[in-house]
Design an enzyme around this catalytic site. Structure first.
Site, PDB file in Angstrom:
ATOM      1  N   ILE A  58     -25.326  22.748  34.077  1.00 43.25           N
ATOM      2  CA  ILE A  58     -25.980  23.469  35.046  1.00 43.25           C
ATOM      3  C   ILE A  58     -27.141  24.218  34.386  1.00 43.25           C
ATOM      4  O   ILE A  58     -27.412  24.601  33.249  1.00 43.25           O
ATOM      5  CB  ILE A  58     -25.133  24.739  35.570  1.00 43.25           C
ATOM      6  CG1 ILE A  58     -25.551  25.311  36.776  1.00 43.25           C
ATOM      7  CG2 ILE A  58     -24.722  25.745  34.804  1.00 43.25           C
ATOM      8  CD1 ILE A  58     -24.538  26.011  37.700  1.00 43.25           C
ATOM      9  N   CYS A  59     -28.258  24.437  35.278  1.00 43.46           N
ATOM     10  CA  CYS A  59     -29.564  25.041  35.027  1.00 43.46           C
ATOM     11  C   CYS A  59     -29.993  25.951  36.190  1.00 43.46           C
ATOM     12  O   CYS A  59     -28.974  26.456  36.907  1.00 43.46           O
ATOM     13  CB  CYS A  59     -30.515  24.029  34.498  1.00 43.46           C
ATOM     14  SG  CYS A  59     -31.267  23.005  35.732  1.00 43.46           S
ATOM     15  N   ALA A  60     -31.166  26.086  36.321  1.00 39.39           N
ATOM     16  CA  ALA A  60     -31.516  27.080  37.787  1.00 39.39           C
ATOM     17  C   ALA A  60     -31.448  26.221  38.927  1.00 39.39           C
ATOM     18  O   ALA A  60     -30.985  26.610  39.960  1.00 39.39           O
ATOM     19  CB  ALA A  60     -33.196  27.643  37.431  1.00 39.39           C
ATOM     20  N   GLY A  62     -31.516  22.257  38.668  1.00 38.48           N
ATOM     21  CA  GLY A  62     -30.831  20.866  38.462  1.00 38.48           C
ATOM     22  C   GLY A  62     -31.876  19.884  37.674  1.00 38.48           C
ATOM     23  O   GLY A  62     -31.326  18.967  37.349  1.00 38.48           O
ATOM     24  N   THR A  86     -27.895  26.836  39.288  1.00 42.98           N
ATOM     25  CA  THR A  86     -27.277  28.410  39.664  1.00 42.98           C
ATOM     26  C   THR A  86     -27.541  28.831  40.657  1.00 42.98           C
ATOM     27  O   THR A  86     -26.908  29.473  41.512  1.00 42.98           O
ATOM     28  CB  THR A  86     -27.697  29.226  38.282  1.00 42.98           C
ATOM     29  OG1 THR A  86     -27.256  28.558  37.061  1.00 42.98           O
ATOM     30  CG2 THR A  86     -27.092  30.382  38.333  1.00 42.98           C
TER      31      THR A  86
END
Length: 102
Positions: A58-60, A62, A86
């Site tokens: 996961i990141c901010a 995708g 996120t």
């Protein structure tokens, strides 16, 4: 590459969530069970990546997580990108933490 929605991921008991955002982003808000290995440090900290487990990256939003998931797949790991990152996790009202990790 396989993707999963945050709500689907939240329903998986014991899922290993690797958060590849930078430390300040991770401290701001994160999935409650996420483990931080920032993309900028990922190669140097690769020995911290669990082996023989499905990894949910996961990141901010995708993008970075998709790159890391692809990197992991090329090395034989089972990696799944978290669609929407996120931001989507928070928007879905799923459990979060904030502040520096203990």
């Amino acid at each position: 590459m396989i993707e999963i929605q945050p709500t689907e991921l939240a329903a998986i008991d014991g899922a290993i969530i690797l958060d590849v955002r930078e430390d300040h982003e991770f401290a701001e808000v994160r999935a409650a069970t996420a483990v931080s290995i920032p993309m900028s440090q990922f190669v140097d900290r690769f020995d911290e990546v669990p082996v023989d487990e499905t990894l949910y990256v996961i990141c901010a939003a995708g993008g970075r997580s998709a790159q890391v998931a692809q990197y992991l797949e090329q090395r034989g790991y089972e990696a799944v990108n978290v669609a929407g990152g996120t931001g989507a996790w928070v928007a879905a009202g799923l459990p979060t933490l904030s502040g520096a990790p203990a």
